[in-house]
Design a protein around this motif. Structure first.
Motif, mmCIF file in Angstrom:
data_model
loop_
_atom_site.group_PDB
_atom_site.id
_atom_site.type_symbol
_atom_site.label_atom_id
_atom_site.label_comp_id
_atom_site.label_asym_id
_atom_site.label_seq_id
_atom_site.Cartn_x
_atom_site.Cartn_y
_atom_site.Cartn_z
ATOM 1 N N LEU A 289 0.826 -1.212 0.000
ATOM 2 C CA LEU A 289 0.000 0.000 0.000
ATOM 3 C C LEU A 289 0.857 1.257 0.000
ATOM 4 O O LEU A 289 0.472 2.279 -0.577
ATOM 5 C CB LEU A 289 -0.936 -0.010 1.207
ATOM 6 N N ARG A 290 1.992 1.192 0.637
ATOM 7 C CA ARG A 290 2.900 2.342 0.593
ATOM 8 C C ARG A 290 3.334 2.611 -0.842
ATOM 9 O O ARG A 290 3.394 3.762 -1.297
ATOM 10 C CB ARG A 290 4.121 2.090 1.471
ATOM 11 N N ARG A 291 3.638 1.523 -1.581
ATOM 12 C CA ARG A 291 4.028 1.694 -2.983
ATOM 13 C C ARG A 291 2.882 2.294 -3.795
ATOM 14 O O ARG A 291 3.090 3.176 -4.634
ATOM 15 C CB ARG A 291 4.470 0.358 -3.579
ATOM 16 N N LEU A 292 1.663 1.811 -3.548
ATOM 17 C CA LEU A 292 0.510 2.350 -4.265
ATOM 18 C C LEU A 292 0.300 3.822 -3.925
ATOM 19 O O LEU A 292 0.061 4.655 -4.809
ATOM 20 C CB LEU A 292 -0.739 1.545 -3.931
ATOM 21 N N SER A 293 0.386 4.157 -2.644
ATOM 22 C CA SER A 293 0.201 5.537 -2.208
ATOM 23 C C SER A 293 1.241 6.451 -2.842
ATOM 24 O O SER A 293 0.916 7.513 -3.382
ATOM 25 C CB SER A 293 0.284 5.625 -0.682
ATOM 26 N N GLU A 294 2.500 6.038 -2.805
ATOM 27 C CA GLU A 294 3.561 6.864 -3.373
ATOM 28 C C GLU A 294 3.413 6.998 -4.883
ATOM 29 O O GLU A 294 3.730 8.047 -5.463
ATOM 30 C CB GLU A 294 4.922 6.273 -3.013
ATOM 31 N N THR A 295 2.925 5.951 -5.534
ATOM 32 C CA THR A 295 2.699 6.011 -6.979
ATOM 33 C C THR A 295 1.632 7.051 -7.313
ATOM 34 O O THR A 295 1.810 7.890 -8.211
ATOM 35 C CB THR A 295 2.284 4.633 -7.514
ATOM 36 N N ILE A 296 0.507 6.997 -6.607
ATOM 37 C CA ILE A 296 -0.582 7.939 -6.867
ATOM 38 C C ILE A 296 -0.152 9.366 -6.560
ATOM 39 O O ILE A 296 -0.448 10.308 -7.314
ATOM 40 C CB ILE A 296 -1.830 7.546 -6.058
ATOM 41 N N LEU A 297 0.563 9.553 -5.456
ATOM 42 C CA LEU A 297 1.002 10.911 -5.097
ATOM 43 C C LEU A 297 2.026 11.456 -6.085
ATOM 44 O O LEU A 297 2.047 12.658 -6.366
ATOM 45 C CB LEU A 297 1.580 10.916 -3.685
ATOM 46 N N THR A 298 2.869 10.570 -6.629
ATOM 47 C CA THR A 298 3.820 11.011 -7.647
ATOM 48 C C THR A 298 3.080 11.437 -8.910
ATOM 49 O O THR A 298 3.402 12.477 -9.517
ATOM 50 C CB THR A 298 4.831 9.901 -7.965
ATOM 51 N N LEU A 299 2.095 10.657 -9.329
ATOM 52 C CA LEU A 299 1.284 11.043 -10.479
ATOM 53 C C LEU A 299 0.605 12.390 -10.220
ATOM 54 O O LEU A 299 0.612 13.281 -11.077
ATOM 55 C CB LEU A 299 0.230 9.977 -10.765
ATOM 56 N N HIS A 300 0.020 12.537 -9.031
ATOM 57 C CA HIS A 300 -0.674 13.771 -8.676
ATOM 58 C C HIS A 300 0.256 14.975 -8.744
ATOM 59 O O HIS A 300 -0.071 16.014 -9.327
ATOM 60 C CB HIS A 300 -1.267 13.629 -7.272
ATOM 61 N N GLY A 301 1.442 14.834 -8.149
ATOM 62 C CA GLY A 301 2.361 15.957 -8.106
ATOM 63 C C GLY A 301 2.993 16.271 -9.446
ATOM 64 O O GLY A 301 3.120 17.440 -9.829
ATOM 65 N N ASP A 302 3.382 15.236 -10.188
ATOM 66 C CA ASP A 302 4.111 15.460 -11.433
ATOM 67 C C ASP A 302 3.207 15.813 -12.603
ATOM 68 O O ASP A 302 3.650 16.453 -13.559
ATOM 69 C CB ASP A 302 4.957 14.234 -11.776
ATOM 70 N N LEU A 303 1.947 15.396 -12.563
ATOM 71 C CA LEU A 303 1.032 15.798 -13.629
ATOM 72 C C LEU A 303 0.671 17.275 -13.529
ATOM 73 O O LEU A 303 0.465 17.945 -14.537
ATOM 74 C CB LEU A 303 -0.252 14.959 -13.573
ATOM 75 N N GLY A 304 0.597 17.782 -12.307
ATOM 76 C CA GLY A 304 0.195 19.171 -12.118
ATOM 77 C C GLY A 304 -1.317 19.307 -12.187
ATOM 78 O O GLY A 304 -2.007 18.443 -12.739
ATOM 79 N N PRO A 305 -1.869 20.374 -11.633
ATOM 80 C CA PRO A 305 -3.331 20.497 -11.519
ATOM 81 C C PRO A 305 -4.063 20.491 -12.856
ATOM 82 O O PRO A 305 -5.160 19.955 -12.969
ATOM 83 C CB PRO A 305 -3.514 21.825 -10.781
ATOM 84 N N GLY A 306 -3.471 21.079 -13.894
ATOM 85 C CA GLY A 306 -4.172 21.137 -15.167
ATOM 86 C C GLY A 306 -4.424 19.782 -15.777
ATOM 87 O O GLY A 306 -5.510 19.522 -16.327
ATOM 88 N N ILE A 307 -3.435 18.865 -15.683
ATOM 89 C CA ILE A 307 -3.580 17.521 -16.255
ATOM 90 C C ILE A 307 -4.267 16.587 -15.259
ATOM 91 O O ILE A 307 -5.131 15.788 -15.635
ATOM 92 C CB ILE A 307 -2.212 16.960 -16.669
ATOM 93 N N TRP A 308 -3.904 16.682 -13.975
ATOM 94 C CA TRP A 308 -4.513 15.823 -12.967
ATOM 95 C C TRP A 308 -6.028 15.982 -12.950
ATOM 96 O O TRP A 308 -6.762 15.005 -12.775
ATOM 97 C CB TRP A 308 -3.931 16.145 -11.594
ATOM 98 N N ASP A 309 -6.518 17.175 -13.171
ATOM 99 C CA ASP A 309 -7.954 17.426 -13.112
ATOM 100 C C ASP A 309 -8.731 16.676 -14.184
ATOM 101 O O ASP A 309 -9.942 16.470 -14.042
ATOM 102 C CB ASP A 309 -8.234 18.928 -13.234
#
Length: 413
Positions: A289-309
């Motif tokens: 679950l730590r790996r899953l959490s870090e994966t999602i947070l990396t996607l969230h941070g690196d995509l940026g709000p415009g793409i993440w949305d």
């Protein structure tokens, strides 16, 4: 943009030489189906503006430990070592379900309605509970085994005009069957290699998978594999106290995915491993679950709000696990499981699906969570909402024979 603090780094004391690890991994059938060195990632560009990320959770994620139904009256009597709920450190979601504490870093996404779950879902796979067959069916998207040789995500691309190949990223020698097929998808692998050929690994896995003597070593093998990889990365980037630690492999994958999705790519698919928790599930699931959490947070941070949305992240597994824990503090292969949803495009802050109950008469074969939804139908509605895929193309080509039913409301309107 949601302000989410970085996940804490876990530390391992176990160390294992490459030769020793390869010797062990060649003998452990279950781990071969979920080896961290056999994790592919693929991308494809397409002519729409939304982004879709599909993550295969290899090994059979225990949905009841991840999204804990502490409000079910039968729950307390089914588990002792694995008892959850707010009284045991889990985070309350809605007064009935609680989230495993290892996913606490994702709670800001839940509160922002950008994280959700679909409970009690499965593929049509039943009874045999083999990792290899279960994953084959999950990635083929068919109602039975050996009906199609291509993957459902590739078939989505086949029915979509204007699709072009883009760089694809794969860890190890494995292939994402999800993306195999006639539509153009390219792949890339780093230099991490296994000594055994993919054919030998699969043969060993098929021979060993049902042998209970090897189940107890599964979590250890997975952890040692990641520790070995991290040691090599630290050696390249500096020891603890001598400079910043490089991102872990799953974070690097997610970061690379985000980089591609910020450009012309529109679809990414990859795997996260280590979900086969036959014994000592408390520690093994926490690490997965730590790996899953870090994966999602990396996607969230690196995509940026415009793409993440305008992104939907969908994580699914080949099957769930037994509702009762076994004698070694783990759970065995089951049936009904859960899907994890994240992204600004999803309707989060809720647990979707029809909960079947945990009383013995409500279980599948009186041992597993009863599936009340088909992962293919859920995915079909996400495709329809994100990409505009035709209803008939979904039920005739992408997921042959699937009953889509009514819209489950997984996406923002």
């Amino acid at each position: 943009m949601i302000n989410i603090p970085p996940s804490p780094s876990a530390r391992w004391s176990a160390r294992l030489s490459r030769r020793s690890f390869l010797t062990r991994s060649g003998l452990i059938g279950c781990s071969l189906a979920a080896s961290p060195l056999l994790t592919p990632v693929s991308f494809a560009a397409a002519p729409w503006d939304t982004r879709l990320v599909v993550i295969i959770l290899r090994g059979g994620m225990d949905a009841i430990d991840v999204v804990q139904p502490y409000g079910d009256p039968a729950y307390a009597g089914l588990r002792s070592t694995l008892m959850g709920g707010p009284e045991h450190g889990a985070l309350d979601l809605d007064g009935y379900f609680a989230l495993h504490p290892a996913l606490a870093p994702l709670m800001p996404l839940w509160k922002a309605e950008q994280l959700g779950f679909i409970h009690a879902v499965s593929t049509p796979y039943r009874n045999k509970r083999s990792h290899f067959d279960g994953q084959d069916l999950l990635e083929a998207g068919t109602p039975g085994l050996h009906q199609r040789r291509d993957g459902w995500l590739n078939r989505l691309l086949q029915v979509t005009p204007g699709v072009e190949a883009r760089t694809a990223f794969a860890i190890g020698q494995g292939e994402m069957k999800l993306l195999q097929g006639a539509a153009p998808v390219s792949d890339w692998s780093p230099d991490a290699q296994m000594s055994l050929s993919p054919q030998a690994e699969r043969l060993a896995g098929l021979m060993m998978e049902q042998d209970p003597l090897f189940h107890s070593a599964l979590s250890e093998a997975l952890d040692l594999a990641e520790s070995t990889t991290e040691d090599a990365m630290v050696g390249a980037g500096g020891r603890m106290g001598q400079g910043p630690r490089r991102p872990r492999p799953h974070q690097r994958i997610a970061s690379y995915a985000a980089q591609q999705l910020r450009g012309e790519s529109r679809i990414a698919a990859f795997s996260i491993n280590g979900w086969d928790t036959h014994n000592r599930q408390t520690g093994a699931l926490k690490r997965a679950l730590r790996r899953l959490s870090e994966t999602i947070l990396t996607l969230h941070g690196d995509l940026g709000p415009g793409i993440w949305d305008k992104t939907a992240v969908v994580a699914m597994t080949e099957f769930g696990r037994t509702v009762r824990e076994n004698g070694t503090g783990g759970t065995d292969h089951g049936t009904g499981g859960a899907m994890v949803l994240a992204g600004g495009a999803i309707k989060g802050g809720r647990v979707h699906g029809q909960w079947p109950g945990l009383a013995e008469a409500q279980l599948f074969d009186r041992r597993d969570l009863m599936p009340t939804g088909d992962v293919r139908a859920q995915m079909g509605w996400i495709m329809r909402g994100m990409i505009g895929t035709d209803h008939q193309a979904i039920s005739d080509v992408i997921f042959p024979g699937v009953e889509l039913g009514s819209d489950p409301g997984l996406l923002r309107g």
